[in-house]
Structure formats: structure tokens, C-alpha cells
Design a protein around this motif. Sequence first.
Motif, PDB file in Angstrom:
ATOM      1  N   SER A 258     -76.702  15.903   3.821  1.00 32.01           N
ATOM      2  CA  SER A 258     -75.535  16.072   2.950  1.00 32.01           C
ATOM      3  C   SER A 258     -75.870  15.775   1.496  1.00 32.01           C
ATOM      4  O   SER A 258     -75.232  16.291   0.580  1.00 32.01           O
ATOM      5  N   LEU A 259     -76.881  14.936   1.277  1.00 35.26           N
ATOM      6  CA  LEU A 259     -77.331  14.616  -0.087  1.00 35.26           C
ATOM      7  C   LEU A 259     -78.419  15.572  -0.570  1.00 35.26           C
ATOM      8  O   LEU A 259     -79.030  15.354  -1.616  1.00 35.26           O
ATOM      9  N   GLU A 260     -78.665  16.627   0.249  1.00 38.33           N
ATOM     10  CA  GLU A 260     -79.651  17.660  -0.085  1.00 38.33           C
ATOM     11  C   GLU A 260     -81.054  17.073  -0.232  1.00 38.33           C
ATOM     12  O   GLU A 260     -81.858  17.531  -1.044  1.00 38.33           O
ATOM     13  N   LEU A 261     -81.362  16.049   0.553  1.00 46.05           N
ATOM     14  CA  LEU A 261     -82.712  15.488   0.604  1.00 46.05           C
ATOM     15  C   LEU A 261     -83.462  16.160   1.736  1.00 46.05           C
ATOM     16  O   LEU A 261     -82.884  16.488   2.762  1.00 46.05           O
ATOM     17  N   ARG A 262     -84.768  16.341   1.578  1.00 46.40           N
ATOM     18  CA  ARG A 262     -85.555  17.059   2.568  1.00 46.40           C
ATOM     19  C   ARG A 262     -86.748  16.222   3.028  1.00 46.40           C
ATOM     20  O   ARG A 262     -87.132  15.258   2.384  1.00 46.40           O
ATOM     21  N   GLY A 413     -71.011  10.520  -6.975  1.00 45.36           N
ATOM     22  CA  GLY A 413     -69.656  10.997  -6.668  1.00 45.36           C
ATOM     23  C   GLY A 413     -69.169  11.916  -7.759  1.00 45.36           C
ATOM     24  O   GLY A 413     -69.106  11.547  -8.926  1.00 45.36           O
ATOM     25  N   ILE A 414     -68.761  13.104  -7.382  1.00 45.44           N
ATOM     26  CA  ILE A 414     -68.357  14.068  -8.405  1.00 45.44           C
ATOM     27  C   ILE A 414     -66.994  13.716  -8.986  1.00 45.44           C
ATOM     28  O   ILE A 414     -66.593  14.243 -10.020  1.00 45.44           O
ATOM     29  N   LEU A 415     -66.247  12.804  -8.303  1.00 43.81           N
ATOM     30  CA  LEU A 415     -64.921  12.463  -8.800  1.00 43.81           C
ATOM     31  C   LEU A 415     -64.935  11.228  -9.692  1.00 43.81           C
ATOM     32  O   LEU A 415     -63.899  10.808 -10.181  1.00 43.81           O
ATOM     33  N   GLU A 416     -66.123  10.638  -9.885  1.00 44.99           N
ATOM     34  CA  GLU A 416     -66.193   9.420 -10.676  1.00 44.99           C
ATOM     35  C   GLU A 416     -66.435   9.728 -12.147  1.00 44.99           C
ATOM     36  O   GLU A 416     -67.037  10.725 -12.497  1.00 44.99           O
ATOM     37  N   GLY A 417     -65.937   8.834 -12.994  1.00 39.11           N
ATOM     38  CA  GLY A 417     -66.280   8.923 -14.404  1.00 39.11           C
ATOM     39  C   GLY A 417     -65.393   9.835 -15.228  1.00 39.11           C
ATOM     40  O   GLY A 417     -65.695  10.133 -16.380  1.00 39.11           O
ATOM     41  N   CYS A 471     -64.221  21.157  -5.457  1.00 36.69           N
ATOM     42  CA  CYS A 471     -65.569  20.589  -5.439  1.00 36.69           C
ATOM     43  C   CYS A 471     -66.546  21.632  -4.925  1.00 36.69           C
ATOM     44  O   CYS A 471     -66.155  22.755  -4.576  1.00 36.69           O
ATOM     45  N   LYS A 472     -67.809  21.273  -4.874  1.00 39.51           N
ATOM     46  CA  LYS A 472     -68.845  22.159  -4.368  1.00 39.51           C
ATOM     47  C   LYS A 472     -68.970  22.006  -2.851  1.00 39.51           C
ATOM     48  O   LYS A 472     -68.548  20.999  -2.280  1.00 39.51           O
ATOM     49  N   GLU A 473     -69.586  22.999  -2.218  1.00 37.58           N
ATOM     50  CA  GLU A 473     -69.786  22.954  -0.771  1.00 37.58           C
ATOM     51  C   GLU A 473     -70.658  21.768  -0.371  1.00 37.58           C
ATOM     52  O   GLU A 473     -70.472  21.169   0.688  1.00 37.58           O
ATOM     53  N   SER A 474     -71.629  21.412  -1.221  1.00 39.38           N
ATOM     54  CA  SER A 474     -72.574  20.336  -0.903  1.00 39.38           C
ATOM     55  C   SER A 474     -71.996  18.945  -1.140  1.00 39.38           C
ATOM     56  O   SER A 474     -72.626  17.949  -0.805  1.00 39.38           O
ATOM     57  N   SER A 475     -70.804  18.856  -1.727  1.00 32.72           N
ATOM     58  CA  SER A 475     -70.217  17.555  -2.030  1.00 32.72           C
ATOM     59  C   SER A 475     -69.838  16.830  -0.744  1.00 32.72           C
ATOM     60  O   SER A 475     -69.460  17.450   0.250  1.00 32.72           O
TER      61      SER A 475
END
Length: 558
Positions: A258-262, A413-417, A471-475
Amino acid sequence: MAITEEESTQAQKPVIVERRAKKKKGKKSLPKQYDVEVIPATVGTVQEGEPIPLKRVAAYCRVSTAEEAQASSFELQVKHYTEYIGAHEDWVLAGIYADEGISGTQVKHREHFQRMIEDCEAGKIDMVITKSISRFARNVVDCLTNIRKLKSLNPPVDIYFEKERLYALDEKTDMILSLMASIAQEESRSISANIRWAIKNRMKDGTQKIPTSSLLGYDTDEDGNMVIIEQEAQIVRTIYKSFVQGVHPHLIAKRLNSLELRTVFGNSWTSAAVRNILRNEKYCGDVLMQKTITVDYLTHKTKKNEGEEAQYYIADHHDAIISREIWDKTQEILDQTRWRGWKRREQQRLIPVKGGRLRGFIPISAEWKEVSVTRLLTATGKLADTDSKSTEKTIGKGESQTEREDFIMQESGILEGFMEVDLEQAHGDSVLTVTETNLKFNKATAVELNYPPYIRMLVNAEKKQVAIQTCKESSKNAVKFSKEKEKQKYAVVIKAPALQTAIRKLIAGEGTSSVSFHGELFPNENIIIYDLTKGEEPKRRGKRKKSESVAEEHSEAK
């Protein structure tokens, strides 16, 4: 004209009634002489005065490893055959096929070799030149199979082995080719045995270099020493710390994805990949060598070393990424297999937004079955205590299984700040209807947010408010929302059991079948906020056909 009896008798050929007895051996009579007309061959010959046809000649080169010394040999082979073929007037270069850094014991892994055979079968090549039989193939079966395949083509394709000075189409060389191919295979076996012997001796001495190309968190410096890659090491530490705290490997893999780490190979994480990390002793600074063994030098097939060969263990071989204490605890849990009974469902991380209009709101996952209102209130109330270390506690220190934060990972977090924005009086036509089975947003909601493909749902238990934001799909906690403008014709239905239950508890309306809330739109931030203190009974519209209603709900639920 009538034929007389005498003429009829003369015209008949003599008939032998009985086979004549064989004569005894004696003097042989001279054979009868015949005039034989010789018809010369036309295929592959050149008539007098005709130009000699050009022969399409290709060259095949191969080096066994991709090391620098072999690479130079590779370049020399390509240069040699380019000049060699160009020096013959009746030859034309049909291509240089070269496999670099590939073993000769199997042809299936040699891409250029396979392409050369296909071009021969397609009639693009008349002859192949290669340095030696061992360059062509070190496997007897592969070597002879491909030679016979090219010889059986129409027209046949010849192979010239430069070192042995042999042509494959020469029938007198069949036995020699078989013998030389066997010698090449035996040479490969001998080389393989010598390499294994040298590696084993370096393992005994502790001087064997440890490959790190497939090891997350480590690289090798110029001196062959293992060094830590800090960015990758953070992922490794997260995996170990999370597992020790009781997070199932399946859930760890899910969160990493979910964090797009591989992984180190660039693949998505799986439960098995996480377990491999947890079992690798290199992360605590130790090295166990010869975990696997090669069972066939021709196919390079390997298997786990289950006692067939000696193993070599070196403690404190290099800098560790995790502590010895965490490593020992991890192995203890894995050995007891108690982790298999852990919940595979993601635990609820109730982390409130720290700034902006949505300060205090907590994102809710659509996958959660239930969420405690008490926890929602507590999480929002603790917002001021940003330095809380409750998530750093481990199991068994007075913190319950449900209340602790099971997964420690830094997220963006895309909703922070968000900055506080003074807008004109917010307005909107969005309506959220909470039913016993789902959340229903009217079409105006999609229109006001410009038909967003994905949104996040948030709740503020203290203020009794619910919010949605694009938001984005990856969020994290993203949920599929609207279709494209032309296709979104009806309301949007979302199944979110945890949020549905929380809303009913906050409005003390658990027994109510359904309730609607009007939302306020804040267009600059793509946010709609619903006040749960102002619920009302949904407006009933004219009944539509049953089939139309069922089709709509089925379409929106997808």
C-alpha cells in the motif's frame, strides 16, 4: 487380315515352366557391357560461365561469464568473425549471434543461440561458424541434437568448428563430433567441480564473498565488504519490529504494498517474501554459507541443503541491521508457529489528521468490520500529545492487543498539513444516507467533487461529523467512488461496516432503518463535511421499476 497359326506361335514369347537349376561355381562369364549416360548434378554446382552464388554465413560467439576478462574475449570474437567472413569473396555476413555471460551447459537460456537456430530453419543462413565445439554447446545432447536438426533442413545448414577444423555435413566427422562433444561436456563437469572445491575452501577460511544483489538492505563495497543501505534497512527493521509486536506477515506485506514499496527484485510483497526476510540470519550480522547445493551441473538445478553437504556459520561477520535481541525473539516466535493463528485482518490505526480543516478527523477503512467510538474519541483527544510513545510498546507491557498500534511505519498522509482557509459560506447539494447495509451518496456528491475515482472517508467523534475528500488510488484507506461523468447516472453506494456502525452510535440511532445528512462543500480542498447532529428521514421519491432499481444497486456496488 487373318493371322495364321504358325505366325501366332512365332509371335509369342517363350515361357519357362520350371526354374533352372543353379549352376555350380566355375569360371565367371564376362559381364555384359552397357552404354551409360551420366546426368550431372545441378543442385549446389556452378555451371561454367555462371557467377558463383554467395553463401550466407553467420557466426556464433559465447563467453561463460560476464566478468571483465571474459567480456574482452567476447568483443574479440565478434571482431574476429566479422573480419573472417568479410575476407571471403563468395561469403556474405548473415549475422553475428553472441551470448554474453551465459553458461554453455544449456541452450534454452541462450537467447541468441535460439534465434540463430530459428533463422537457419527460416532459410536465412547457409552456414554457421563457431570457435569450437565447447563454444557451440558443452552438453552432448544439446550439441548433437542441434547439429542433426540443421543437417536435416532442406537445404541443410553446415557448421564449421574452427578449432577442430570440422564440418558438420562431412559424414566422416560424425564419430569425431560425438567424441569431441563428450569431451566438452566432461570439461564442463571438471570446471564445475573445481569451482565448487575452491568455494568450499574459501567458506572454510571465512574468505568467501557474500553476494548482496538479492539481499535487501545490503550492498558490497569495492573491497567486497557488506555495507548497509539505510533506506532499504528501514524496511527490514519495520518488518522485524512489526512481527515481534504481533502483526501477521500477510498484513505486513499488504501494508508495504500500500506504501508502494517493493522487494529487492522490484516485485510486490507477499507473505512468503516477508518470512524469508525474518529467517535470514544476515540481518543480525551472521552468515550461514552453503544453504543450497547444486545437484546437476548441466541443468544447474539446486536444492535446499538438508545435511547432504557441510555448512559454515560465521557470527558477527558484518554490521547488523537488527539487534540480536529482536532476531532471537523473531526466531522463537517462528519456531513455535503461534504466529499462524494471528489475525490476518488489518488492525485499526486511528491516527487523526494533524492540521487544516480536517484536524481531528480520523480516516476509516472500508474493510474494517467495526470501530470503537471510545477509541475514536480517545485518538482525537490525544492529538495534542504528538510525542506519545504508546506505539513503541511491545506486547506484554500492560497494553491490550486491540488498543496497541500494531504496525509502526512512517506514512505520508495526504490529508495532513492543510492550512486553515477562510471561505465564503460553504454550501452544497450532497446528501449522505446511512442505511442498515451501506452508505449512499446522491449523484450531486459526485458532481460537486468532479466525479472523483477515489475518496477517503473520515470521522470526528468529538464534533460528530463525517467527511469525505478526493484522493489517489494508492492512498491509504482509499475507496472506489465515482465513474466517469458520462457513466455516473445514479447515486454512489459504498459498503463500510465500521463507519456505518460508528455513525449510528454517534447519533444514538442504532434502531433506525436509515437517516440522511446534508453536506457542506469546501471546493478549494475537495472536501464535503456532514453534520451528524442534523439527521433527517430520507425523502421518498416515486417508485421506479424493480428491475431498474436492482440493476442500479448492482452497478453501483461494483
